[in-house]
Scaffold this motif. Sequence first.
Motif, PDB file in Angstrom:
ATOM      1  N   LEU A 140      31.649  29.307 -84.060  1.00 21.29           N
ATOM      2  CA  LEU A 140      30.720  28.600 -84.950  1.00 21.29           C
ATOM      3  C   LEU A 140      30.339  27.235 -84.393  1.00 21.29           C
ATOM      4  CD1 LEU A 140      32.251  29.398 -88.469  1.00 21.29           C
ATOM      5  CD2 LEU A 140      30.162  30.329 -87.473  1.00 21.29           C
ATOM      6  N   MET A 141      31.249  26.601 -83.663  1.00 19.77           N
ATOM      7  CA  MET A 141      30.983  25.265 -83.128  1.00 19.77           C
ATOM      8  C   MET A 141      30.061  25.284 -81.917  1.00 19.77           C
ATOM      9  SD  MET A 141      32.333  23.194 -85.176  1.00 19.77           S
ATOM     10  CE  MET A 141      32.217  21.653 -84.291  1.00 19.77           C
ATOM     11  N   VAL A 142      29.755  26.473 -81.387  1.00 22.11           N
ATOM     12  CA  VAL A 142      28.803  26.551 -80.270  1.00 22.11           C
ATOM     13  C   VAL A 142      27.472  25.943 -80.683  1.00 22.11           C
ATOM     14  CG1 VAL A 142      27.463  28.122 -78.831  1.00 22.11           C
ATOM     15  CG2 VAL A 142      29.904  28.515 -79.155  1.00 22.11           C
ATOM     16  N   ASP A 143      27.010  26.275 -81.890  1.00 28.76           N
ATOM     17  CA  ASP A 143      25.743  25.746 -82.388  1.00 28.76           C
ATOM     18  C   ASP A 143      25.916  24.473 -83.211  1.00 28.76           C
ATOM     19  OD1 ASP A 143      24.145  27.772 -81.268  1.00 28.76           O
ATOM     20  OD2 ASP A 143      24.573  29.113 -82.944  1.00 28.76           O
ATOM     21  N   ALA A 144      27.064  24.354 -83.872  1.00 30.81           N
ATOM     22  CA  ALA A 144      27.232  23.234 -84.813  1.00 30.81           C
ATOM     23  C   ALA A 144      27.951  22.036 -84.218  1.00 30.81           C
ATOM     24  CB  ALA A 144      28.006  23.712 -86.052  1.00 30.81           C
ATOM     25  N   GLY A 145      28.516  22.180 -83.020  1.00 35.86           N
ATOM     26  CA  GLY A 145      29.305  21.089 -82.455  1.00 35.86           C
ATOM     27  C   GLY A 145      28.973  20.833 -81.000  1.00 35.86           C
ATOM     28  N   THR A 146      29.918  20.252 -80.312  1.00 32.67           N
ATOM     29  CA  THR A 146      29.747  19.892 -78.908  1.00 32.67           C
ATOM     30  C   THR A 146      30.632  20.782 -78.040  1.00 32.67           C
ATOM     31  OG1 THR A 146      31.544  18.262 -78.966  1.00 32.67           O
ATOM     32  CG2 THR A 146      29.328  17.507 -79.596  1.00 32.67           C
ATOM     33  N   LEU A 147      30.465  20.638 -76.740  1.00 35.36           N
ATOM     34  CA  LEU A 147      31.304  21.373 -75.804  1.00 35.36           C
ATOM     35  C   LEU A 147      32.775  21.022 -76.010  1.00 35.36           C
ATOM     36  CD1 LEU A 147      31.810  23.174 -73.362  1.00 35.36           C
ATOM     37  CD2 LEU A 147      31.154  21.252 -71.877  1.00 35.36           C
ATOM     38  N   ALA A 148      33.053  19.759 -76.274  1.00 38.13           N
ATOM     39  CA  ALA A 148      34.435  19.346 -76.503  1.00 38.13           C
ATOM     40  C   ALA A 148      35.014  20.014 -77.744  1.00 38.13           C
ATOM     41  CB  ALA A 148      34.513  17.826 -76.629  1.00 38.13           C
ATOM     42  N   ASP A 149      34.191  20.190 -78.784  1.00 38.66           N
ATOM     43  CA  ASP A 149      34.655  20.858 -79.997  1.00 38.66           C
ATOM     44  C   ASP A 149      35.063  22.299 -79.711  1.00 38.66           C
ATOM     45  OD1 ASP A 149      34.195  18.613 -81.614  1.00 38.66           O
ATOM     46  OD2 ASP A 149      32.095  19.169 -81.913  1.00 38.66           O
ATOM     47  N   VAL A 150      34.277  22.972 -78.882  1.00 37.96           N
ATOM     48  CA  VAL A 150      34.574  24.363 -78.552  1.00 37.96           C
ATOM     49  C   VAL A 150      35.800  24.436 -77.642  1.00 37.96           C
ATOM     50  CG1 VAL A 150      33.683  26.472 -77.499  1.00 37.96           C
ATOM     51  CG2 VAL A 150      32.154  25.002 -78.835  1.00 37.96           C
ATOM     52  N   GLU A 151      35.838  23.563 -76.625  1.00 39.94           N
ATOM     53  CA  GLU A 151      36.960  23.578 -75.682  1.00 39.94           C
ATOM     54  C   GLU A 151      38.287  23.313 -76.384  1.00 39.94           C
ATOM     55  OE1 GLU A 151      35.799  20.710 -72.751  1.00 39.94           O
ATOM     56  OE2 GLU A 151      35.178  22.279 -71.329  1.00 39.94           O
ATOM     57  N   ALA A 168      36.930  34.189 -76.190  1.00 42.04           N
ATOM     58  CA  ALA A 168      37.021  32.745 -75.973  1.00 42.04           C
ATOM     59  C   ALA A 168      36.143  32.322 -74.794  1.00 42.04           C
ATOM     60  CB  ALA A 168      38.473  32.348 -75.729  1.00 42.04           C
ATOM     61  N   ARG A 169      36.140  33.097 -73.718  1.00 42.89           N
ATOM     62  CA  ARG A 169      35.318  32.767 -72.552  1.00 42.89           C
ATOM     63  C   ARG A 169      33.829  32.826 -72.890  1.00 42.89           C
ATOM     64  NH1 ARG A 169      38.823  36.735 -68.589  1.00 42.89           N
ATOM     65  NH2 ARG A 169      40.484  35.250 -68.048  1.00 42.89           N
ATOM     66  N   GLU A 170      33.458  33.779 -73.719  1.00 43.05           N
ATOM     67  CA  GLU A 170      32.048  33.884 -74.116  1.00 43.05           C
ATOM     68  C   GLU A 170      31.618  32.653 -74.904  1.00 43.05           C
ATOM     69  OE1 GLU A 170      29.003  36.856 -76.568  1.00 43.05           O
ATOM     70  OE2 GLU A 170      31.112  37.400 -76.286  1.00 43.05           O
ATOM     71  N   ALA A 171      32.434  32.255 -75.883  1.00 46.45           N
ATOM     72  CA  ALA A 171      32.100  31.061 -76.664  1.00 46.45           C
ATOM     73  C   ALA A 171      32.071  29.828 -75.777  1.00 46.45           C
ATOM     74  CB  ALA A 171      33.112  30.882 -77.792  1.00 46.45           C
ATOM     75  N   LEU A 172      33.027  29.721 -74.874  1.00 47.89           N
ATOM     76  CA  LEU A 172      33.080  28.576 -73.972  1.00 47.89           C
ATOM     77  C   LEU A 172      31.868  28.560 -73.041  1.00 47.89           C
ATOM     78  CD1 LEU A 172      34.816  26.158 -73.158  1.00 47.89           C
ATOM     79  CD2 LEU A 172      36.022  27.647 -71.549  1.00 47.89           C
ATOM     80  N   GLY A 173      31.495  29.732 -72.513  1.00 48.88           N
ATOM     81  CA  GLY A 173      30.333  29.803 -71.628  1.00 48.88           C
ATOM     82  C   GLY A 173      29.044  29.427 -72.330  1.00 48.88           C
ATOM     83  N   LEU A 174      28.884  29.844 -73.565  1.00 48.55           N
ATOM     84  CA  LEU A 174      27.679  29.487 -74.319  1.00 48.55           C
ATOM     85  C   LEU A 174      27.628  27.987 -74.592  1.00 48.55           C
ATOM     86  CD1 LEU A 174      27.585  32.447 -76.866  1.00 48.55           C
ATOM     87  CD2 LEU A 174      25.988  32.035 -74.982  1.00 48.55           C
ATOM     88  N   LYS A 178      24.809  25.439 -73.263  1.00 46.21           N
ATOM     89  CA  LYS A 178      24.103  24.533 -74.175  1.00 46.21           C
ATOM     90  C   LYS A 178      24.209  23.086 -73.689  1.00 46.21           C
ATOM     91  CE  LYS A 178      24.362  22.743 -78.893  1.00 46.21           C
ATOM     92  NZ  LYS A 178      25.156  22.757 -80.149  1.00 46.21           N
ATOM     93  N   ALA A 179      25.366  22.733 -73.096  1.00 45.65           N
ATOM     94  CA  ALA A 179      25.574  21.368 -72.606  1.00 45.65           C
ATOM     95  C   ALA A 179      24.929  21.122 -71.254  1.00 45.65           C
ATOM     96  CB  ALA A 179      27.072  21.071 -72.536  1.00 45.65           C
ATOM     97  N   GLY A 180      24.373  22.175 -70.630  1.00 48.65           N
ATOM     98  CA  GLY A 180      23.721  22.007 -69.337  1.00 48.65           C
ATOM     99  C   GLY A 180      24.639  22.151 -68.150  1.00 48.65           C
ATOM    100  N   ASP A 181      25.896  22.535 -68.374  1.00 47.14           N
ATOM    101  CA  ASP A 181      26.839  22.729 -67.277  1.00 47.14           C
ATOM    102  C   ASP A 181      26.745  24.189 -66.840  1.00 47.14           C
ATOM    103  OD1 ASP A 181      28.869  22.687 -65.457  1.00 47.14           O
ATOM    104  OD2 ASP A 181      30.379  21.813 -66.802  1.00 47.14           O
ATOM    105  N   PHE A 182      25.704  24.490 -66.063  1.00 49.42           N
ATOM    106  CA  PHE A 182      25.416  25.872 -65.726  1.00 49.42           C
ATOM    107  C   PHE A 182      26.451  26.484 -64.792  1.00 49.42           C
ATOM    108  CE2 PHE A 182      20.998  24.092 -66.408  1.00 49.42           C
ATOM    109  CZ  PHE A 182      20.912  24.575 -67.702  1.00 49.42           C
TER     110      PHE A 182
END
Length: 275
Positions: A140-151, A168-174, A178-182
């Motif tokens: 849920l935090m992928v869209d509602a939060g930051t990369l740090a929130d997901v990590e 977990a890897r899928e959520a982290l990758g998304l 979103k953060a631009g860390d391709f």
Amino acid sequence: MSEDNIFREVDEELRSDRMRALWRRFAPVVIGAAVGVVAIVALNEGWTWYHANNASQSSDELYASFALIDGGDLAGAQTQLDTLIADGSGSYPLLAQFRKAGVLAKEGNVAGAVAAYDTLSNTLSNTRLRELALVLGGTLMVDAGTLADVESRVGSIAAEGSPLRNAAREALGLAQYKAGDFAAAKASFEAVINDPMVQSSTRNRIGYYLAQLLSEGAIVAGPAATEADAAATAIDEIVSDEAPAAETPAVVAPAPETPAADAPAATPEAAPAAQ
């Protein structure tokens, strides 16, 4: 009567007296122990029946809340789930807590849903259920939060050995995308692609993500990217109905018949010119 018979009768009487004395002495203990065993068995059976009856009722209440959710009555479902959480039996209150968090997310209350999942992850002693709550909250935090929130939620679960590592890897990758860390997103997605235990549906979905990165020029084509592009193409065809159910077979020109033995050979003038 012989002397041996007299001694035998006296001995039997003495034994009988001793047995009666022992019974009078220990009878209350034996009877009390027997009554205690019967009482314990009766209590156990009664508790089992009571627990099973309450569990059955809790199961009915949980499925009733599911029916309300399917019918769009989210407020009624919340009330039903709150009642089950407070008064339910067995593991049903825990299931109700997970479902309540999902209802909050469905209502658009993402912050409330994440808070509910965080509460579960902080209070559950079962490691797998705790990881499930973290992954659901992290997703849920992928869209509602930051990369740090997901990590902070799924970072440790994305490691090898966790049953939920690919989710977990899928959520982290998304979140990384979103953060631009391709580059990091590519690494996370490829870890899923390269996992031999990943389901084919998940592999195809992750392949779609990698194909998107490739189309944007964010990553360089490689073996995983090629596989991802093929998976994405297959998904596109399914979604857009571009893949026909049965292709029309091509018309094959009949092979020239072998001339009969008595047929005259064709002259060059009679043969049609090749088109």
